[in-house]
Structures are given as structure tokens and as C-alpha cells.
Design a protein around this motif. Structure first.
Motif, PDB file in Angstrom:
ATOM      1  N   GLU A  66      -1.082  39.353 -19.795  1.00 33.10           N
ATOM      2  CA  GLU A  66      -1.870  39.272 -18.556  1.00 33.10           C
ATOM      3  C   GLU A  66      -1.974  37.842 -18.005  1.00 33.10           C
ATOM      4  OE1 GLU A  66      -5.531  40.839 -19.904  1.00 33.10           O
ATOM      5  OE2 GLU A  66      -4.828  42.907 -19.869  1.00 33.10           O
ATOM      6  N   TRP A  67      -1.421  36.926 -18.749  1.00 36.34           N
ATOM      7  CA  TRP A  67      -1.551  35.520 -18.419  1.00 36.34           C
ATOM      8  C   TRP A  67      -0.615  35.186 -17.270  1.00 36.34           C
ATOM      9  CZ3 TRP A  67       0.323  31.113 -21.890  1.00 36.34           C
ATOM     10  CH2 TRP A  67      -0.625  30.096 -21.926  1.00 36.34           C
ATOM     11  N   SER A  68      -1.060  34.447 -16.262  1.00 34.01           N
ATOM     12  CA  SER A  68      -0.216  34.225 -15.086  1.00 34.01           C
ATOM     13  C   SER A  68      -0.647  32.936 -14.387  1.00 34.01           C
ATOM     14  CB  SER A  68      -0.398  35.382 -14.112  1.00 34.01           C
ATOM     15  OG  SER A  68      -1.745  35.375 -13.657  1.00 34.01           O
ATOM     16  N   PRO A  69       0.181  32.445 -13.447  1.00 34.87           N
ATOM     17  CA  PRO A  69      -0.253  31.285 -12.651  1.00 34.87           C
ATOM     18  C   PRO A  69      -1.576  31.577 -11.940  1.00 34.87           C
ATOM     19  CG  PRO A  69       2.099  31.654 -12.371  1.00 34.87           C
ATOM     20  CD  PRO A  69       1.588  32.818 -13.165  1.00 34.87           C
ATOM     21  N   GLY A  70      -1.795  32.836 -11.538  1.00 38.85           N
ATOM     22  CA  GLY A  70      -3.059  33.204 -10.876  1.00 38.85           C
ATOM     23  C   GLY A  70      -4.251  32.970 -11.801  1.00 38.85           C
ATOM     24  N   HIS A  75      -8.807  29.625 -13.560  1.00 39.25           N
ATOM     25  CA  HIS A  75      -9.433  28.942 -14.697  1.00 39.25           C
ATOM     26  C   HIS A  75      -8.665  27.651 -14.986  1.00 39.25           C
ATOM     27  CE1 HIS A  75     -11.614  32.678 -15.646  1.00 39.25           C
ATOM     28  NE2 HIS A  75     -10.471  33.295 -15.401  1.00 39.25           N
ATOM     29  N   PRO A  76      -8.775  26.635 -14.107  1.00 38.86           N
ATOM     30  CA  PRO A  76      -7.975  25.414 -14.318  1.00 38.86           C
ATOM     31  C   PRO A  76      -8.442  24.642 -15.555  1.00 38.86           C
ATOM     32  CG  PRO A  76      -9.525  25.111 -12.501  1.00 38.86           C
ATOM     33  CD  PRO A  76      -9.662  26.545 -12.930  1.00 38.86           C
ATOM     34  N   HIS A  91       5.832  29.784 -22.383  1.00 37.82           N
ATOM     35  CA  HIS A  91       4.814  29.617 -21.330  1.00 37.82           C
ATOM     36  C   HIS A  91       4.611  28.152 -20.943  1.00 37.82           C
ATOM     37  CE1 HIS A  91       3.683  33.782 -21.833  1.00 37.82           C
ATOM     38  NE2 HIS A  91       3.439  33.593 -23.113  1.00 37.82           N
ATOM     39  N   TYR A  92       5.158  27.223 -21.718  1.00 38.79           N
ATOM     40  CA  TYR A  92       4.846  25.810 -21.490  1.00 38.79           C
ATOM     41  C   TYR A  92       5.244  25.312 -20.086  1.00 38.79           C
ATOM     42  CZ  TYR A  92       3.736  25.088 -26.480  1.00 38.79           C
ATOM     43  OH  TYR A  92       3.179  25.127 -27.740  1.00 38.79           O
ATOM     44  N   PRO A  93       6.458  25.660 -19.576  1.00 42.17           N
ATOM     45  CA  PRO A  93       6.795  25.148 -18.239  1.00 42.17           C
ATOM     46  C   PRO A  93       5.778  25.596 -17.185  1.00 42.17           C
ATOM     47  CG  PRO A  93       8.762  25.904 -19.368  1.00 42.17           C
ATOM     48  CD  PRO A  93       7.610  26.333 -20.223  1.00 42.17           C
ATOM     49  N   ALA A  98       1.380  23.793 -13.712  1.00 39.22           N
ATOM     50  CA  ALA A  98       0.002  23.982 -13.228  1.00 39.22           C
ATOM     51  C   ALA A  98      -0.847  22.736 -13.513  1.00 39.22           C
ATOM     52  CB  ALA A  98      -0.615  25.216 -13.886  1.00 39.22           C
ATOM     53  N   GLY A  99      -0.210  21.685 -14.051  1.00 37.09           N
ATOM     54  CA  GLY A  99      -0.925  20.421 -14.253  1.00 37.09           C
ATOM     55  C   GLY A  99      -1.592  20.296 -15.615  1.00 37.09           C
ATOM     56  N   CYS A 100      -1.266  21.197 -16.553  1.00 32.95           N
ATOM     57  CA  CYS A 100      -1.896  21.132 -17.886  1.00 32.95           C
ATOM     58  C   CYS A 100      -1.061  20.269 -18.821  1.00 32.95           C
ATOM     59  CB  CYS A 100      -1.972  22.507 -18.542  1.00 32.95           C
ATOM     60  SG  CYS A 100      -2.712  23.775 -17.529  1.00 32.95           S
ATOM     61  N   ARG A 101      -1.711  19.368 -19.531  1.00 28.03           N
ATOM     62  CA  ARG A 101      -1.065  18.683 -20.646  1.00 28.03           C
ATOM     63  C   ARG A 101      -1.086  19.650 -21.833  1.00 28.03           C
ATOM     64  NH1 ARG A 101      -3.610  15.126 -17.398  1.00 28.03           N
ATOM     65  NH2 ARG A 101      -2.632  13.099 -17.113  1.00 28.03           N
ATOM     66  N   ILE A 102      -0.165  19.446 -22.787  1.00 27.04           N
ATOM     67  CA  ILE A 102      -0.046  20.430 -23.872  1.00 27.04           C
ATOM     68  C   ILE A 102      -0.089  19.735 -25.232  1.00 27.04           C
ATOM     69  CG2 ILE A 102       1.450  22.194 -24.920  1.00 27.04           C
ATOM     70  CD1 ILE A 102       2.630  22.562 -22.021  1.00 27.04           C
ATOM     71  N   VAL A 103      -0.995  20.204 -26.093  1.00 25.34           N
ATOM     72  CA  VAL A 103      -1.022  19.777 -27.500  1.00 25.34           C
ATOM     73  C   VAL A 103      -0.550  20.976 -28.312  1.00 25.34           C
ATOM     74  CG1 VAL A 103      -2.490  19.135 -29.455  1.00 25.34           C
ATOM     75  CG2 VAL A 103      -2.939  18.166 -27.182  1.00 25.34           C
ATOM     76  N   SER A 104       0.643  20.884 -28.881  1.00 20.86           N
ATOM     77  CA  SER A 104       1.156  21.991 -29.688  1.00 20.86           C
ATOM     78  C   SER A 104       1.029  21.667 -31.168  1.00 20.86           C
ATOM     79  CB  SER A 104       2.627  22.264 -29.371  1.00 20.86           C
ATOM     80  OG  SER A 104       3.147  23.114 -30.393  1.00 20.86           O
TER      81      SER A 104
END
Ligand SMILES: NC(=O)c1ccc[n+]([C@@H]2O[C@H](COP(=O)([O-])OP(=O)(O)OC[C@H]3O[C@@H](n4cnc5c(N)ncnc54)[C@H](OP(=O)(O)O)[C@@H]3O)[C@@H](O)[C@H]2O)c1
Length: 277
Positions: A66-70, A75-76, A91-93, A98-104
């Protein structure tokens, strides 16, 4: 909100991928943070009602399907922390755009995940750490520094884990590699009882021994490490980063502050710890 809690504008908004064994502990640590808000968590299939106890009602829980750009627009967040599964890298790209930094914190990625990490890093800062505890990264950075101070030191790595752990700890091998040691001769494994994890770097010097030890007590340490990484990553430009870099730059900044505060020794200059072990 208490007086000590950071101003709303300076608080980091966090999205969490994975609400399993470790993700639930991380959610608990995020809930207790003074400078972060956990805004949402995503699971693979978990139904919407299956929330870990203690998760605040305002935290949105969704599934990978259900996860989407919307959803992200609604929920930014500033940083996404991933304790889910290697397959979620696809999903990372979308997150980075969407402007999120990522800690994996995913322990291992196969080659199929690499293009997703690379694509995300073109748009946002991405930090991947297979061992995200602050303590073990501190030991790594401090050991390298110690080795530079005492280049002739005799060095061994000792790792201890519960009886059932079959292979040599990847963290011990990483320590050995960082110090230029022979992993077959200079990494010593002990398997006994229920030890969660203990790593030690031993420096043999002419008349003394120095030991740098890290011991895991609770999985909550993974959450604290991820939160440290999120704070550090919030100030970084797009690109790939490691936890070691985050700890090393914090270490260097602290050392520089310390040196600036200290009175310079007469004559200054560098002093070698020892000329030979
Ligand atoms: N870097 C470190 O220091 C460190 C330390 C510990 C663990 N880890 C890593 O953290 C990860 C999680 O460990 P764990 O023990 O908590 O595993 P776990 O108990 O199996 O939990 C995995 C969680 O991820 C969710 N998930 C799985 N695939 C997903 C996907 N494609 N999209 C979104 N969510 C997905 C699962 O959803 P459901 O709830 O719906 O099943 C579950 O909530 C593993 O990769 C592990 O190796 C790293």
C-alpha cells in the motif's frame, strides 16, 4: 512536549521500515527520543491493526503493497530507517526522490540491490551499515587510531558469541581487515553459553597491553546507532556513506574541540607511542 524536547522545526521526522524483532525495539527508542518523531512504519504483509504495543496512535502503519508516493506526500519524513529486508531496497529510489535520506541497517545485500542503492544516492544521502551499533564503530575507529599511534603493536581480535553461532563474526573479520590482520591467524573465536556478542581488539605493547572491548547487551543499541546515523545524515549531501565515516567525523570534531581547549605542550610535535613492540 517537555521543555527539553527540541523545537518542532528542528525535530527529525522519521519513517521506519520493518516492525519485526529489531524494528519494534527501534520504534521504542525513537518514541523516547527528544529530537525525533516517528511518523510512520511499514511492514511487509502485517495487517494494519498489528501494531507493536507502545507504538503511539499518531504513528501511521502501512504495508509494502500500500506504500506509495501519495502516502509519502501525506506523511513526509526527513529520514527513513530500514530494519526490514534486503528486498525492500527497491523502494529506495522512490524514497530518495521524495526527499528522504536513508539509513539502512540491512545486514546483507545481494548484487540485485546495488542499483537501487546507487539510484537513491543520486538524490539523497544514503548510509548502509551491517553493524550499526555506535560502540562497535567506535572500537573500529579507535583501533585504527591506536594502530597509527603504535604501528609496531602486536594485535589480535577476539570475538565471543553464543554456542550456536556457526561462523566467524562478520564484525570481527571487518575489524581484522581494517587493521590489516590475517583473519585466519589473528581472529580468535570463542563459542560458549548465551553470549549475545563481544568483540575485543588487543594491542600488545612492550610493557603494557591495551584492550578495546565492545559488548552487546540489548538490541536497543541498534536503534541508538540508527538514530545517531539519522542525525548525522541529516546534514549530508546526496551520496553513499558508512557508519564508520559518521563516527570518524564525529570523533575528529570532538578531538579537534578537545585540542583547541587544551594548552599546547612546549615544543608541540608528534610523539610516537613506541618504536617497536
Ligand atoms: N545493521 C545491524 O546492526 C543490524 C542489527 C540487527 C538486525 N539487522 C537487520 O535488520 C533486519 C530486520 O531484522 P529482524 O530480526 O527484526 O527481522 P524480522 O523480525 O524478520 O522483521 C522484519 C520486518 O521487516 C518487514 N519486512 C520484510 N520485508 C519487507 C518489505 N519488502 N517491505 C517492508 N517491510 C518488510 C517484516 O514485515 P511483517 O511484519 O509484515 O512480516 C517485519 O516487520 C534484517 O535485515 C537484519 O539482518 C541489522
Amino acid at each position: 512536549m517537555t521543555a527539553q524536547r527540541a523545537d518542532r522545526q528542528t525535530r527529525l521526522r522519521i519513517g521506519l521500515m520493518g516492525l519485526g524483532r529489531i524494528g519494534s525495539l527501534v520504534a521504542g527508542e525513537l518514541a523516547a527520543a527528544d529530537d525525533m518523531d516517528l511518523c510512520w512504519a511499514v511492514r511487509r504483509t502485517g495487517d494494519g491493526d498489528a501494531r507493536p504495543s507502545g507504538l503511539a496512535p499518531e504513528v501511521a502503519v502501512t504495508t509494502a503493497a500500500e506504500w506509495s508516493p501519495g502516502f509519502l506526500r501525506e506523511h513526509p519524513v526527513d529520514v527513513v530507517i530500514d530494519f526490514s529486508h534486503a528486498s525492500a531496497a527497491r523502494h529506495y529510489p522512490m524514497l530518495a526522490q521524495a526527499g528522504c535520506r536513508i539509513v539502512s541497517a540491512i545486514s546483507h545485500y545481494g548484487p540485485e540491490a546495488q542499483p537501487f542503492l546507487a539510484a537513491a544516492a543520486r538524490h539523497a544521502a544514503v548510509l548502509h551499515s551491517p553493524n550499526i551499533t555506535l560502540g562497535i564503530n567506535f572500537v573500529l575507529v579507535a583501533s585504527r587510531l591506536m594502530q597509527r599511534l603504535a604501528p609496531h603493536a602486536d594485535i589480535e581480535v577476539v570475538e565471543e558469541h553464543f554456542r550456536g553461532q556457526p561462523e566467524t563474526s562478520g564484525t570481527a573479520l571487518k575489524l581484522a581487515q581494517a587493521l590489516g590482520l590475517d583473519p585466519t591467524r589473528q581472529v580468535n573465536s570463542i563459542r560458549v553459553g548465551g553470549i549475545v556478542g563481544r568483540h575485543e581488539v588487543i594491542f600488545g605493547l612492550p610493557n603494557q597491553t591495551i584492550r578495546l572491548t565492545h559488548e552487546s547487551i540489548s538490541g536497543k543499541a541498534f536503534g541508538q546507532g540508527a538514530m545517531f546515523a539519522a542525525r548525522w545524515l541529516a546534514a549530508q549531501r546526496p551520496g553513499r556513506y558508512t557508519m564508520e565515516e559518521a563516527v570518524r567525523s564525529t570523533f575528529a570534531a570532538t578531538l579537534a574541540d578537545d585540542l583547541a581547549a587544551a594548552t599546547p605542550a612546549p615544543g608541540g610535535g608528534r610523539v610516537r607511542w613506541s618504536s617497536a613492540a
